[in-house]
Design a protein around this motif. Sequence first.
Motif, PDB file in Angstrom:
ATOM      1  N   MET A 293      40.968  43.345  31.714  1.00 60.05           N
ATOM      2  CA  MET A 293      41.860  42.358  32.322  1.00 60.05           C
ATOM      3  C   MET A 293      41.697  41.037  31.585  1.00 60.05           C
ATOM      4  N   GLY A 294      42.779  40.573  31.000  1.00 61.78           N
ATOM      5  CA  GLY A 294      42.762  39.317  30.273  1.00 61.78           C
ATOM      6  C   GLY A 294      43.545  38.243  30.992  1.00 61.78           C
ATOM      7  N   GLY A 295      44.226  37.408  30.229  1.00 62.44           N
ATOM      8  CA  GLY A 295      44.966  36.309  30.826  1.00 62.44           C
ATOM      9  C   GLY A 295      46.351  36.669  31.284  1.00 62.44           C
ATOM     10  N   THR A 296      46.920  37.771  30.735  1.00 63.98           N
ATOM     11  CA  THR A 296      48.310  38.118  31.017  1.00 63.98           C
ATOM     12  C   THR A 296      48.471  39.471  31.686  1.00 63.98           C
ATOM     13  N   THR A 297      47.667  40.446  31.267  1.00 59.03           N
ATOM     14  CA  THR A 297      47.822  41.810  31.761  1.00 59.03           C
ATOM     15  C   THR A 297      46.470  42.429  32.088  1.00 59.03           C
ATOM     16  N   ALA A 298      46.541  43.554  32.794  1.00 56.17           N
ATOM     17  CA  ALA A 298      45.368  44.397  33.028  1.00 56.17           C
ATOM     18  C   ALA A 298      45.698  45.787  32.500  1.00 56.17           C
ATOM     19  N   LYS A 299      44.741  46.394  31.808  1.00 58.24           N
ATOM     20  CA  LYS A 299      44.951  47.693  31.176  1.00 58.24           C
ATOM     21  C   LYS A 299      43.879  48.676  31.605  1.00 58.24           C
ATOM     22  N   VAL A 344      49.612  46.766  33.503  1.00 54.11           N
ATOM     23  CA  VAL A 344      50.325  46.091  34.576  1.00 54.11           C
ATOM     24  C   VAL A 344      50.260  44.586  34.343  1.00 54.11           C
ATOM     25  N   GLY A 345      51.228  43.880  34.878  1.00 57.14           N
ATOM     26  CA  GLY A 345      51.310  42.434  34.673  1.00 57.14           C
ATOM     27  C   GLY A 345      50.453  41.666  35.642  1.00 57.14           C
ATOM     28  N   ALA A 346      49.150  41.841  35.549  1.00 54.82           N
ATOM     29  CA  ALA A 346      48.205  41.111  36.400  1.00 54.82           C
ATOM     30  C   ALA A 346      47.043  40.648  35.537  1.00 54.82           C
ATOM     31  N   GLY A 347      47.015  39.369  35.221  1.00 51.03           N
ATOM     32  CA  GLY A 347      45.930  38.787  34.441  1.00 51.03           C
ATOM     33  C   GLY A 347      45.522  37.468  35.050  1.00 51.03           C
ATOM     34  N   GLY A 348      44.523  36.841  34.451  1.00 52.74           N
ATOM     35  CA  GLY A 348      44.044  35.586  35.006  1.00 52.74           C
ATOM     36  C   GLY A 348      45.111  34.520  35.103  1.00 52.74           C
ATOM     37  N   GLY A 349      46.054  34.532  34.154  1.00 59.90           N
ATOM     38  CA  GLY A 349      47.124  33.535  34.171  1.00 59.90           C
ATOM     39  C   GLY A 349      48.359  33.965  34.934  1.00 59.90           C
ATOM     40  N   ALA A 468      38.865  38.345  32.619  1.00 58.45           N
ATOM     41  CA  ALA A 468      38.963  38.405  34.075  1.00 58.45           C
ATOM     42  C   ALA A 468      38.527  39.739  34.664  1.00 58.45           C
ATOM     43  N   GLY A 469      38.332  40.768  33.840  1.00 58.66           N
ATOM     44  CA  GLY A 469      37.997  42.096  34.352  1.00 58.66           C
ATOM     45  C   GLY A 469      36.779  42.144  35.251  1.00 58.66           C
ATOM     46  N   PRO A 470      35.650  41.506  34.872  1.00 63.46           N
ATOM     47  CA  PRO A 470      34.460  41.562  35.727  1.00 63.46           C
ATOM     48  C   PRO A 470      34.625  40.874  37.078  1.00 63.46           C
ATOM     49  N   LEU A 471      35.642  40.026  37.236  1.00 66.88           N
ATOM     50  CA  LEU A 471      35.911  39.414  38.538  1.00 66.88           C
ATOM     51  C   LEU A 471      36.419  40.447  39.540  1.00 66.88           C
ATOM     52  N   TYR A 472      37.076  41.484  39.045  1.00 73.29           N
ATOM     53  CA  TYR A 472      37.782  42.432  39.908  1.00 73.29           C
ATOM     54  C   TYR A 472      37.216  43.845  39.856  1.00 73.29           C
ATOM     55  N   ALA A 473      36.367  44.145  38.864  1.00 73.64           N
ATOM     56  CA  ALA A 473      35.960  45.529  38.622  1.00 73.64           C
ATOM     57  C   ALA A 473      35.285  46.174  39.825  1.00 73.64           C
ATOM     58  N   ALA A 474      34.363  45.460  40.478  1.00 73.02           N
ATOM     59  CA  ALA A 474      33.631  46.060  41.600  1.00 73.02           C
ATOM     60  C   ALA A 474      34.553  46.355  42.773  1.00 73.02           C
ATOM     61  N   ASP A 672      31.498  34.017  28.410  1.00 69.52           N
ATOM     62  CA  ASP A 672      32.869  34.442  28.179  1.00 69.52           C
ATOM     63  C   ASP A 672      33.526  35.108  29.379  1.00 69.52           C
ATOM     64  N   SER A 673      32.804  35.303  30.472  1.00 71.12           N
ATOM     65  CA  SER A 673      33.383  35.966  31.638  1.00 71.12           C
ATOM     66  C   SER A 673      32.466  35.766  32.841  1.00 71.12           C
ATOM     67  N   THR A 674      32.992  36.078  34.027  1.00 75.59           N
ATOM     68  CA  THR A 674      32.229  35.950  35.273  1.00 75.59           C
ATOM     69  C   THR A 674      32.343  37.244  36.062  1.00 75.59           C
ATOM     70  N   THR A 675      31.196  37.735  36.540  1.00 71.86           N
ATOM     71  CA  THR A 675      31.151  38.983  37.298  1.00 71.86           C
ATOM     72  C   THR A 675      30.944  38.696  38.776  1.00 71.86           C
ATOM     73  N   VAL A 676      31.757  39.310  39.621  1.00 69.01           N
ATOM     74  CA  VAL A 676      31.612  39.206  41.070  1.00 69.01           C
ATOM     75  C   VAL A 676      30.965  40.482  41.597  1.00 69.01           C
ATOM     76  N   VAL A 677      29.827  40.326  42.286  1.00 71.44           N
ATOM     77  CA  VAL A 677      29.174  41.436  42.984  1.00 71.44           C
ATOM     78  C   VAL A 677      29.428  41.206  44.471  1.00 71.44           C
ATOM     79  N   PRO A 678      30.341  41.958  45.097  1.00 66.47           N
ATOM     80  CA  PRO A 678      30.739  41.680  46.483  1.00 66.47           C
ATOM     81  C   PRO A 678      29.635  42.035  47.481  1.00 66.47           C
ATOM     82  N   PRO A 679      29.758  41.558  48.715  1.00 71.66           N
ATOM     83  CA  PRO A 679      28.834  41.978  49.775  1.00 71.66           C
ATOM     84  C   PRO A 679      28.865  43.503  49.923  1.00 71.66           C
ATOM     85  N   GLY A 680      27.703  44.106  50.100  1.00 70.24           N
ATOM     86  CA  GLY A 680      27.610  45.551  50.253  1.00 70.24           C
ATOM     87  C   GLY A 680      27.287  46.283  48.973  1.00 70.24           C
TER      88      GLY A 680
END
Length: 701
Positions: A293-299, A344-349, A468-474, A672-680
Motif C-alpha cells: 500500500m503506497g500513496g495512491t493504490t493498494a496491491k 484497488v484505489g486505496a492509498g495513503g493519499g 502505508a501497508g504496515p498501518l493496515y496489514a494487521a 520509511d513506514s509505521t506499523t500498527v499493532v492493534p489491541p488483541g
Amino acid sequence: MTGPASGGWRIGVDIGGTFTDVVLLGPDESVTPLKVLSTPPNFGDGVIAAIEVALERAGADAGQVAAVLHGTTVATNAILESRGAVTALITTRGFRDVLELGRLRRPKLYDIDWEKPRPLVPRERRLELDQRILATGEILEPAAPESIAALVAEIEGADAESVAVCLLNGYAAPDEERRVADAVRQALPDRFVTASVDISPEMREYERTSTAVVNSYVGPVVRRYIEDLDAALRAHGVHAPFLIMQSSGGLIDAGMAGDRPVQLIESGPAAGVIAVRKLAQRLELEHAIAFDMGGTTAKASLIEGGEPFTAAEFEVGGGMNAQRGLSQGGGYAVRVPSIDIAEVGAGGGSIVWRDEGGSLRVGPQSAGSTPGPACYARGGTEPTLTDANVLLGYLSPLALAGGRVPIDPERARAVFGDLAEAARLDVLDAARGAYAIAVNSMRGAVKAVTSERGRDPRGAVLVGFGGAGPLYAAELARELGIGTVLIPTHPGLFSSLGVLVADIERQEVSPWSGDWDDHAAVEARYAELQRTGTGVLLANGHAADEIVTERIADLRYRGQRSELRVSTRGGTVDAEVLDDLRQRFHVAHERTYGRRAADALVELVNLRVRCTAPNPVELAAFDQPDSAEDREPQVRLCYFGAEHGTVETPVRTRAHLSNTPLDGPMIVEDMDSTTVVPPGATCRLDAVRNIVITWPAEENR
C-alpha cells in the motif's frame, strides 16, 4: 551484472504517486535508505535529486556507482493521464474496428452511466491494408509496396507520432507483418513503430491489436523518459548500467525497455512482489500474500511455493489495472508476461468523500504528492487516509519520512471536521470509518488473488509493506482470518529493495498449433526460443554458464478460452515430459476451478521460455538496523474504534523489540513506514528483524 563484492554501489529506485524511494547498497553491504516526495510531472527530477542526497549521505561518489535499477510508473501514468503519443494503426482491411468491438464485457454490469474507454487510436487513424494471412500461416494476399506507401502518406498527413501494425493472423506469419512494419520504419524513421508479433506473437486478434497499440501509445513517452533520465545520470557522473523492472518481475536493459515499454506497465508493483518472493524463499514460506500500500493504490499478489502467480493478460486505463474475469472490460487489454497483481484505489493519499447517499467513500482519487494530504501543509484541502491516520494517533503528529515531511495535525482535523459534521459523526469516528472502509476495499484485492484462484487466504502469511501497508496489514489479516503478518525491514522502501535483488530476465513466446504429441517438434520450438532469449542476455554481457532457463506451457481444455501456465520438468522434451505436463495441468485446473477433464481434451496453446541471469544480491544485505531506530520509547493516544476507544499506546522502534512477544496496542515507527499493532494482537522480532504480528485464533473472523 555488477554485484556488491565488485567494489561498486548499487542504487534501487522506485517511484510512487506520493513518494520516490531510493536505497543505496554499498560494496561493504552498507545500506542508505531515503524517502522523498515525488515530483510530477517530471518524475525524473525527483530521482536525480534523491540519488544525489543518498550518495552524499553515504559518502559515495557518482563514479563509484555500479548499477542503477529502477521501478517506474511512467508507462501506466501515460495511459491513465491520456498523455500518450498520437498513434496510428495499420491492420487488415475489414478489421479496423477490432479495438472498438473489444470483448463486449462490462466491469459494471448494472451501472447505466458507465461508458467504455475510448480507443487509444480513433477510427480515422485506423488504416486498412489490402492483404490476407490465413490461420495456417499461408499468405493468401501479400501486402503490395504501393499499398503500404499509400498508408504511409496518410500517417504523415495525420501527424501520427507512433504506428502500430497488427495484421489478421499475423502471429502465424510473423515475417509478413514485420515486412510491413519495416517498410513503415524505413519511410518514417522518426516514428515509433510496433509490430504486434514482436510484442505478443499469440492468437486473439483484439488482445494482440490492443497490446501493440498500447506499446506504440506509450512508446515515445517512455523512451523520452528513459533517455532523459539516462542522460541526467551521466551528466551527474553516473555511467553505470541502467536497468528497469518489467511487469514480469525481471530486470531489462533500459535501451531494450524503450523498445517494449508495454512490458513496464506493472513495473513498480512487480518490484515489491519480487522482494516478497525473495523473503518467502528465505523463510521457506509455502504461501505468502504480498500486500503493498503506497500513496495512491493498494496491491495484492500471491506467492506459492516461492514463486508468484503470473497473469496471461491484464487491463490498464480503467481507473485501476484489472486482471480477472468479472472486472475486465474497463480498460485496454495488454497481453505480455506479468505477475498477477490485484489493485484497488486505496492509498495513503486517497481522498475520503461522501457519495450522494451520504455514505463515506475512499478513493480512487488521490491527493498524490502535489498538493498531498492536508496534514502535509502543501495546499491539500481534502481529507485523505493519511489525515485519518494522523487523527487516530497512528502516524506521528510531527513528521514522516525521517523528518523530511513535516506534519500539521490541525489541518487534518480541520478537513475531517467538515466531513464529520456533514456526516453527523464525531471526528475520530469519521477517521476510523475511513480506515475501516479502506480495509474492506483491500480485502477485495486479497480475495481476488486467493479465493478467486481457489486458494484459502487463511493458510498464508501476509507480508505488509509500502509507505502505508504496515498501518493496515494487521487489521486486514484479522478480517481475512490470517493469523500471521510479517512487516519486513525497510517496509516503506521494499519495492526499491525488490529491484536491487531482482534477476535479469528475458521471456520469449511462440504459439503452437500442431500435434503436441510430436515431442521432437515441441523440443525444436523450445530450443529456438531458448536460443533467442539467451542470445539477448549474452549480448548484454552475461556469461553463458550463469543463465538459467525455464520452459513453460500454456494449456487449456478444448473449448476453453483461458489457459493455465505450467512449467515443464526436466530438460529435453520427450513423451514422458509431455505426459507429466498434462497430469500437472489437471492438478492445477482442479485446484483453481474445482474440476478436471480427460487427457484427450488437453490443448497446448503457447510455448514460453524464461531466461534469467540470477542476481548476486540477497535480502540478507538489508538486515542491519537503521540509525533512525535509536530513539527513546514514547506514548501516544490512539483511537481504535468504539470497541476499544482511545488508548495510551506505546510508540517504539524496531530496536525496542525482541523475540519476546509484546501485547498490542503498539505503534512501531521505522524511518520509511509505521506499523500498527492493534489491541488483541501480539508482536515480536524474528531472527532477520521482521516484525511478526500474530492474532489469536479467536480474534480471526
